[in-house]
Enzyme design. Structure first.
Site, mmCIF file in Angstrom:
data_model
loop_
_atom_site.group_PDB
_atom_site.id
_atom_site.type_symbol
_atom_site.label_atom_id
_atom_site.label_comp_id
_atom_site.label_asym_id
_atom_site.label_seq_id
_atom_site.Cartn_x
_atom_site.Cartn_y
_atom_site.Cartn_z
ATOM 1 N N CYS A 163 0.813 -1.226 0.000
ATOM 2 C CA CYS A 163 0.000 0.000 0.000
ATOM 3 C C CYS A 163 0.845 1.275 0.000
ATOM 4 O O CYS A 163 0.320 2.365 -0.196
ATOM 5 C CB CYS A 163 -0.953 -0.004 1.178
ATOM 6 S SG CYS A 163 -2.043 -1.430 1.150
ATOM 7 N N HIS A 188 -3.083 7.283 3.393
ATOM 8 C CA HIS A 188 -3.564 5.985 2.910
ATOM 9 C C HIS A 188 -4.863 5.656 3.642
ATOM 10 O O HIS A 188 -4.965 5.811 4.853
ATOM 11 C CB HIS A 188 -2.481 4.935 3.198
ATOM 12 C CG HIS A 188 -2.912 3.533 2.924
ATOM 13 N ND1 HIS A 188 -3.644 3.181 1.816
ATOM 14 C CD2 HIS A 188 -2.712 2.382 3.638
ATOM 15 C CE1 HIS A 188 -3.867 1.882 1.853
ATOM 16 N NE2 HIS A 188 -3.325 1.379 2.941
ATOM 17 N N ASN A 200 -10.035 0.107 1.485
ATOM 18 C CA ASN A 200 -8.592 0.224 1.272
ATOM 19 C C ASN A 200 -8.254 -0.256 -0.147
ATOM 20 O O ASN A 200 -8.316 -1.443 -0.434
ATOM 21 C CB ASN A 200 -7.882 -0.637 2.333
ATOM 22 C CG ASN A 200 -6.377 -0.632 2.207
ATOM 23 O OD1 ASN A 200 -5.828 -0.185 1.198
ATOM 24 N ND2 ASN A 200 -5.707 -1.162 3.210
HETATM 25 N N1 COA Z 1 -17.783 -8.941 11.687
HETATM 26 C C1 COA Z 1 -18.076 -9.348 12.937
HETATM 27 N N2 COA Z 1 -17.167 -9.863 13.763
HETATM 28 C C2 COA Z 1 -15.908 -9.950 13.332
HETATM 29 C C3 COA Z 1 -15.533 -9.530 12.044
HETATM 30 C C4 COA Z 1 -16.529 -9.010 11.204
HETATM 31 N N3 COA Z 1 -16.268 -8.581 9.955
HETATM 32 N N4 COA Z 1 -14.221 -9.727 11.895
HETATM 33 C C5 COA Z 1 -13.767 -10.242 13.034
HETATM 34 N N5 COA Z 1 -14.794 -10.388 13.912
HETATM 35 C C6 COA Z 1 -14.758 -10.911 15.269
HETATM 36 C C7 COA Z 1 -13.573 -11.828 15.501
HETATM 37 O O1 COA Z 1 -13.910 -13.148 15.122
HETATM 38 C C8 COA Z 1 -13.338 -11.679 16.972
HETATM 39 O O2 COA Z 1 -14.276 -12.480 17.651
HETATM 40 P P1 COA Z 1 -13.837 -13.276 18.976
HETATM 41 O O3 COA Z 1 -13.421 -12.221 19.954
HETATM 42 O O4 COA Z 1 -15.078 -14.005 19.315
HETATM 43 O O5 COA Z 1 -12.689 -14.151 18.537
HETATM 44 C C9 COA Z 1 -13.711 -10.232 17.254
HETATM 45 O O6 COA Z 1 -14.561 -9.812 16.188
HETATM 46 C C10 COA Z 1 -12.535 -9.297 17.341
HETATM 47 O O7 COA Z 1 -11.715 -9.560 16.199
HETATM 48 P P2 COA Z 1 -10.392 -8.771 15.965
HETATM 49 O O8 COA Z 1 -9.717 -9.281 14.715
HETATM 50 O O9 COA Z 1 -9.611 -8.769 17.213
HETATM 51 O O10 COA Z 1 -10.991 -7.317 15.674
HETATM 52 P P3 COA Z 1 -10.288 -5.908 15.701
HETATM 53 O O11 COA Z 1 -10.926 -5.075 16.728
HETATM 54 O O12 COA Z 1 -8.794 -6.011 15.702
HETATM 55 O O13 COA Z 1 -10.736 -5.318 14.285
HETATM 56 C C11 COA Z 1 -9.799 -4.943 12.080
HETATM 57 C C12 COA Z 1 -10.316 -5.977 13.092
HETATM 58 C C13 COA Z 1 -9.306 -5.696 10.864
HETATM 59 C C14 COA Z 1 -10.940 -4.023 11.712
HETATM 60 C C15 COA Z 1 -8.657 -4.102 12.732
HETATM 61 O O14 COA Z 1 -7.754 -4.963 13.384
HETATM 62 C C16 COA Z 1 -7.905 -3.264 11.729
HETATM 63 O O15 COA Z 1 -8.460 -2.405 11.068
HETATM 64 N N6 COA Z 1 -6.585 -3.477 11.610
HETATM 65 C C17 COA Z 1 -5.751 -2.732 10.651
HETATM 66 C C18 COA Z 1 -5.703 -3.492 9.355
HETATM 67 C C19 COA Z 1 -5.161 -2.661 8.222
HETATM 68 O O16 COA Z 1 -5.131 -1.460 8.252
HETATM 69 N N7 COA Z 1 -4.737 -3.371 7.191
HETATM 70 C C20 COA Z 1 -4.301 -2.787 5.953
HETATM 71 C C21 COA Z 1 -2.865 -2.571 5.931
HETATM 72 S S1 COA Z 1 -2.373 -1.712 4.484
#
Ligand code: COA
Length: 334
Positions: free
Chosen positions: A116, A256, A286
């Protein structure tokens, strides 16, 4: 020592697919909700390629827009750098764009992969090559169809990405003004496990077979968030300080578009008011390397970004890579 030539940002363009997939649509694939996705990411919908449409189609349109705005003759283009995160063809998206633009001249066209951060990496390379006097007009085109490499059963990752393309035409400046006031790129391969898209291939049948994995994007969302929230705001602040500027000198922050909370963390660190921050993550998600030029070009098109002005571009991505640029945006570039 030869004097460095100043660099001009001559034209900018973007393109996104027509097809919209909303958060509500995603509930047909797995258990999720618009509220869950929007509150954690700022994304409501994304544009995805459909049918035979690919990132090359999007890249072609973005490139044509940027070239047209620059007023530069296609014959005077002397390099194409394609930044792609999820390429249609490993053997050169750059060459495909060259063909689509109808360029018969055998100019160099090649790809870079900095995920990215690809657009900032491309700008850095272009600036170096133009400043040194080796080239005059370089097209940097970022085009991605992430949607083809997502695991559409992985709700933690597939909610985030969209498809799109953005292009910047960079030239030797004819008025002595350098539009790329400051630029910097970084990486740390020790964090490569946070986001990956393996292309393992298969070993020769005469040797021990390798373990073949599927080529789909894998991401540790929490890990990425923690890494980026720690490094990016401080990094952007330091980039400004090193340039001898403060956020008051800058009209826009064009980051970004990966997660609205990361964007807000950068904004807060710089103490910038909301009206200076350009975001369109709500509608596109994204779009990896394309996200900065899409935000910039659409921002100008919609009147959010006024020209002439100055902006900080900053991004991060798999690798991990990150980078930032402080740029002048001239009237008529978009
Ligand atoms: N809908 C509902 N629940 C979801 C879900 C969705 N789309 N995706 C994950 N969950 C659940 C998980 O299964 C987990 O459940 P559990 O606690 O029972 O195991 C819970 O929600 C928390 O998941 P987690 O992955 O810890 O969520 P988070 O708060 O970290 O949010 C992102 C996930 C991806 C939104 C966040 O981590 C993020 O934005 N990270 C940055 C990624 C990024 O910028 N990437 C691009 C790089 S260029």
């Amino acid at each position: 020592m030869t004097e460095l030539k100043p660099v001009k940002i001559a034209g900018i363009g973007y393109s996104v697919p027509e097809t919209v997939v909303t958060n509500d649509d995603l509930t047909k694939l797995y258990e999720t909700s618009d509220e869950w996705i929007y509150s954690r990411t700022g994304i409501k919908e994304r544009r995805l390629v459909s049918g035979n449409e690919t990132a090359v189609d999007l890249g072609e349109k973005a490139a044509k827009n940027a070239i047209e705005k620059s007023g530069i003759d296609l014959e005077d283009l002397d390099m194409i750098i394609a930044a792609s995160n999820a390429p249609v063809e490993m053997y050169s998206m750059g060459c495909q764009i060259q063909k689509r633009l109808g360029i018969k001249k055998q100019i160099p066209a090649f790809d870079i992969s900095a995920a990215c951060t690809g657009l900032i990496y491309g700008l850095d390379i272009a600036k170096g090559l133009i400043s040194s006097g080796m080239y005059k007009n370089i097209l940097v085109v970022a085009c991605d169809n992430n949607s083809k490499f997502l695991d559409w059963t992985d709700r933690g990752t597939s909610i985030l990405f969209g498809d799109g393309a953005g292009a910047v035409l960079v030239s030797e400046s004819d008025d002595g003004i350098d539009d790329i006031i400051s630029i910097d790129i970084k990486s740390d391969g020790n964090y490569d496990h946070l986001i990956s898209l393996p292309f393992d291939g298969k070993n020769c049948p005469l040797v021990e077979p390798n373990e073949v994995k599927t080529s789909l994007i894998k991401m540790n969302g929490k890990g990425v968030y923690a890494f980026v929230a720690k490094i990016l705001p401080k990094y952007v602040e330091e980039l400004l300080q090193k340039t001898g500027l403060t956020s008051d000198d800058i009209d826009y922050l064009i980051p970004h578009q990966a997660n609205i909370r990361i964007i807000q963390a950068v904004q807060e660190r710089l103490g910038m008011p909301e009206e200076k921050v350009v975001t369109n993550i709500k509608y596109y998600g994204n779009t990896s390397a394309a996200s900065i030029p899409i935000a910039l070009a659409e921002g100008v098109e919609k009147g959010k970004v006024k020209l002439p002005s100055t902006a900080i571009l900053c991004g991060f991505g798999a690798g991990m890579t990150w980078g930032g640029a402080i740029v002048r945006l001239r009237e008529g570039i978009c």
